[in-house]
Design a protein around this motif. Structure first.
Motif, mmCIF file in Angstrom:
data_model
loop_
_atom_site.group_PDB
_atom_site.id
_atom_site.type_symbol
_atom_site.label_atom_id
_atom_site.label_comp_id
_atom_site.label_asym_id
_atom_site.label_seq_id
_atom_site.Cartn_x
_atom_site.Cartn_y
_atom_site.Cartn_z
ATOM 1 N N SER A 32 1.352 5.776 2.686
ATOM 2 C CA SER A 32 2.158 6.505 1.702
ATOM 3 C C SER A 32 2.109 5.771 0.373
ATOM 4 O O SER A 32 1.833 4.570 0.319
ATOM 5 N N PRO A 33 2.389 6.463 -0.729
ATOM 6 C CA PRO A 33 2.374 5.800 -2.036
ATOM 7 C C PRO A 33 3.326 4.617 -2.097
ATOM 8 O O PRO A 33 3.015 3.593 -2.682
ATOM 9 N N SER A 34 4.501 4.728 -1.473
ATOM 10 C CA SER A 34 5.448 3.607 -1.522
ATOM 11 C C SER A 34 4.924 2.403 -0.741
ATOM 12 O O SER A 34 5.147 1.265 -1.132
ATOM 13 N N ALA A 35 4.212 2.637 0.344
ATOM 14 C CA ALA A 35 3.625 1.528 1.104
ATOM 15 C C ALA A 35 2.537 0.851 0.286
ATOM 16 O O ALA A 35 2.426 -0.373 0.273
ATOM 17 N N ALA A 36 1.742 1.644 -0.431
ATOM 18 C CA ALA A 36 0.685 1.075 -1.275
ATOM 19 C C ALA A 36 1.296 0.267 -2.410
ATOM 20 O O ALA A 36 0.812 -0.821 -2.745
ATOM 21 N N ALA A 53 2.457 -2.999 -1.049
ATOM 22 C CA ALA A 53 1.329 -3.905 -0.803
ATOM 23 C C ALA A 53 0.841 -4.520 -2.107
ATOM 24 O O ALA A 53 0.533 -5.713 -2.169
ATOM 25 N N HIS A 54 0.805 -3.735 -3.182
ATOM 26 C CA HIS A 54 0.390 -4.259 -4.488
ATOM 27 C C HIS A 54 1.400 -5.289 -4.991
ATOM 28 O O HIS A 54 1.021 -6.316 -5.549
ATOM 29 N N GLY A 55 2.689 -4.994 -4.781
ATOM 30 C CA GLY A 55 3.726 -5.944 -5.191
ATOM 31 C C GLY A 55 3.610 -7.252 -4.429
ATOM 32 O O GLY A 55 3.749 -8.335 -5.009
ATOM 33 N N GLU A 56 3.355 -7.169 -3.149
ATOM 34 C CA GLU A 56 3.182 -8.367 -2.323
ATOM 35 C C GLU A 56 1.953 -9.151 -2.762
ATOM 36 O O GLU A 56 1.976 -10.385 -2.844
#
Length: 114
Positions: free
Chosen positions: A14-18, A21-24
């Protein structure tokens, strides 16, 4: 849309999961950069500790305490305090806040050891 893989059904993230992941990933990059800076500053800090040990004279733990105290009282990062002390050894200027905090810390060290 679901597609089959060898491990079973695969659904696109999902966009929120992506975004998570980018934030992490950004966080990990920042952490790695900080660790890299720390590793690069260790030799400078160790040399400055040796200078403090020579002029005090004191042990390595006491010298570390002096550097930390100077950093806190002068409100200057410890690696910058170390750099300033080493610059002073070779005749460069030591910024007045660092010079004053170093003199006070060395005075306190001498007083506590008497």
């Amino acid at each position: 849309m679901t597609r089959r893989t060898a491990q079973g059904p695969h659904r696109p993230a999902s966009p929120s999961a992506a975004e998570g992941a980018h934030g992490e990933l950004d966080h990990l990059r920042e952490e790695a950069a900080g660790l890299r800076r720390a590793l690069e500053s260790y030799p400078t800090i160790d040399m400055a500790r040796g200078v403090v040990m020579a002029i005090a004279p004191c042990g390595k733990d006491e010298a570390w305490g002096v550097l930390v105290e100077v950093s806190q009282h002068a409100n200057v990062k410890l690696r910058d305090v170390a750099r300033d002390i080493l610059a002073g050894v070779v005749g460069g200027p030591v910024p007045p806040p660092v010079r004053r905090a170093l003199a006070a810390a060395l005075e306190r060290l001498g007083t506590t050891r008497r």
